[in-house]
Design an enzyme around this catalytic site. Structure first.
Site, PDB file in Angstrom:
ATOM      1  N   HIS A  69      29.702 -70.403 -48.614  1.00  0.00           N
ATOM      2  CA  HIS A  69      30.109 -70.215 -47.359  1.00  0.00           C
ATOM      3  C   HIS A  69      28.454 -69.458 -45.971  1.00  0.00           C
ATOM      4  O   HIS A  69      27.404 -69.688 -46.910  1.00  0.00           O
ATOM      5  CB  HIS A  69      30.645 -68.562 -47.680  1.00  0.00           C
ATOM      6  N   ASP A 186      21.999 -66.550 -49.479  1.00  0.00           N
ATOM      7  CA  ASP A 186      23.053 -66.639 -50.008  1.00  0.00           C
ATOM      8  C   ASP A 186      24.327 -66.013 -48.425  1.00  0.00           C
ATOM      9  O   ASP A 186      24.010 -65.363 -48.201  1.00  0.00           O
ATOM     10  CB  ASP A 186      23.223 -65.563 -51.173  1.00  0.00           C
ATOM     11  N   GLU A 220      33.695 -65.329 -46.612  1.00  0.00           N
ATOM     12  CA  GLU A 220      33.133 -64.501 -48.252  1.00  0.00           C
ATOM     13  C   GLU A 220      33.032 -63.582 -48.415  1.00  0.00           C
ATOM     14  O   GLU A 220      32.757 -62.737 -48.891  1.00  0.00           O
ATOM     15  CB  GLU A 220      32.364 -66.005 -48.503  1.00  0.00           C
ATOM     16  N   GLU A 221      31.575 -63.013 -47.705  1.00  0.00           N
ATOM     17  CA  GLU A 221      31.606 -62.008 -47.967  1.00  0.00           C
ATOM     18  C   GLU A 221      31.997 -60.740 -47.278  1.00  0.00           C
ATOM     19  O   GLU A 221      31.562 -59.358 -48.169  1.00  0.00           O
ATOM     20  CB  GLU A 221      29.779 -61.438 -46.836  1.00  0.00           C
ATOM     21  N   ASP A 241      27.088 -71.324 -54.865  1.00  0.00           N
ATOM     22  CA  ASP A 241      26.769 -70.005 -54.289  1.00  0.00           C
ATOM     23  C   ASP A 241      25.478 -69.571 -54.959  1.00  0.00           C
ATOM     24  O   ASP A 241      25.169 -70.158 -55.537  1.00  0.00           O
ATOM     25  CB  ASP A 241      27.784 -68.869 -54.425  1.00  0.00           C
ATOM     26  N   HIS A 321      20.962 -60.450 -51.012  1.00  0.00           N
ATOM     27  CA  HIS A 321      21.286 -59.238 -50.138  1.00  0.00           C
ATOM     28  C   HIS A 321      20.411 -58.133 -49.168  1.00  0.00           C
ATOM     29  O   HIS A 321      20.663 -57.285 -48.971  1.00  0.00           O
ATOM     30  CB  HIS A 321      22.704 -58.266 -50.628  1.00  0.00           C
TER      31      HIS A 321
END
Length: 343
Positions: A69, A186, A220-221, A241, A321
């Site tokens: 993603h 990510d 995706e998030e 991922d 994150h």
């Protein structure tokens, strides 16, 4: 493999430099469309805005869909405050503790882009006696635009409004020892790995046993990136991922991580076993882990009703994150695992 690793790192930097929080991804997908075409493929934009490409060889009846993603975390303006500063709401799992003091860009719908900083309300330690005691939440943080704004009307006059995206600076660095540090590894790091694999297949004229597709997803998030656009004949969906690195897990940033289970449940046993056997037989540096707080596009494909086997791999990434860290060795091990498993 040096030329493919160099290409992957180059593409990673290009992707990271393009702001693309979930829902604001046209620029990054336009870039991907052009890059796939440059590699010699015929990519398509999905209705949702992702990029789907057929690597053009192999058995269509037993296809493999690789998903990464290119949407990231970010924020959106939820209120223009009376002093002209901006209250924000997070997009995806953006954490207020990791947003404080970051430079950002405010993307207006019709009036250009403004720079700013995410700060604690009343952020001067010499003024705010409660600075240390204040919890960092999106109610106690604000965006301070780098413009002479003193009230709500001045911000509105610049075209800033509720619903504008706020994009955070990735601060990408590759150290002399090979560590990769940036926001949004990510999952732009693995998106670059997929581009590297696509280049390898084309450059080396590889004939694949099974049809391989790549899908760069863009939601995706926020939980529905992989819920559509699985081509007919696909029997395996593999999310490429980030691999989790942290206490209680065995993976490091220099390895490829193979996930056996995440918070949505176990991955397909036979597919995980095949991935582990491939990594072991190739002598790759890998780890098998269970991710305690995680979901992937491959999970979502099953939730959407697709009858497929699903798996999840990726280079180890620490501080997910936040300001994340991986290593070129983890990138190479992930690329080689794809190469060994698929051909």
């Amino acid at each position: 493999m040096d030329k493919y690793l160099e290409y992957i790192l180059e593409q990673m930097k290009m992707l990271l430099a393009i702001d693309s929080p979930s829902g604001y991804t046209q620029e990054v997908t336009d870039y991907l469309m052009e890059e796939y075409k440059r590699l010699g493929y015929l990519p398509e934009k999905t209705v949702k805005g992702g990029v789907l490409v057929d690597l053009e060889s192999g058995d269509r009846a037993n296809g493999v869909l690789l998903e990464a993603h290119v949407d990231t975390l970010g924020a959106m303006v939820s209120e223009i405050k009376s002093n002209g500063r901006l209250k924000i709401t997070p997009i995806g799992g953006m954490n207020a503790n990791n947003a404080e003091a970051e430079n950002c860009r405010i993307i207006t719908r019709f009036d250009g882009i403004y720079e700013g900083t995410c700060q604690l309300v009343n952020a001067s330690v010499h003024v705010n006696g409660e600075y240390d005691k204040t919890g960092r939440t999106f109610d106690t943080l604000e965006i301070v635009p780098d413009e002479p704004i003193a009230d709500r009307e001045a911000a509105a006059a610049l075209g800033i409004s509720t619903g504008d995206y706020v994009c955070f600076d990735p601060r990408t660095v590759i150290t002399r020892s090979g560590y990769i540090k940036s926001r949004f590894l990510d999952d732009k790091l693995s998106a670059a790995v997929l581009l590297g694999y696509a280049k390898y297949v084309k450059d080396e004229k590889i004939t694949l046993a099974n049809r391989v597709y790549q899908h760069m997803t863009v939601f995706e998030e926020v939980g529905h990136g992989g819920a559509a656009s699985v081509p007919d004949g696909v029997t395996e969906v593999i999310s490429v991922d980030m691999g989790c690195v942290g206490e209680g897990l065995s993976c490091t940033e220099r390895q490829v991580s193979i996930c056996a289970k995440d918070s949505r449940g176990p991955y397909n046993y036979d597919l995980v076993t095949s991935l582990v056997k491939t990594a072991r037989d190739m002598g790759l540096s890998y780890a098998v882990d269970v991710y305690p707080h995680y979901g992937s596009d491959a999970d979502v494909a099953l939730t959407a009703g697709y009858d497929v086997r699903h798996g999840l791999i990726g280079p180890g990434v620490y501080a997910s994150h936040g300001y994340e860290r991986s290593h070129v060795d983890g990138v190479l091990n992930t690329f080689l695992l794809l190469k060994g498993y698929l051909g």
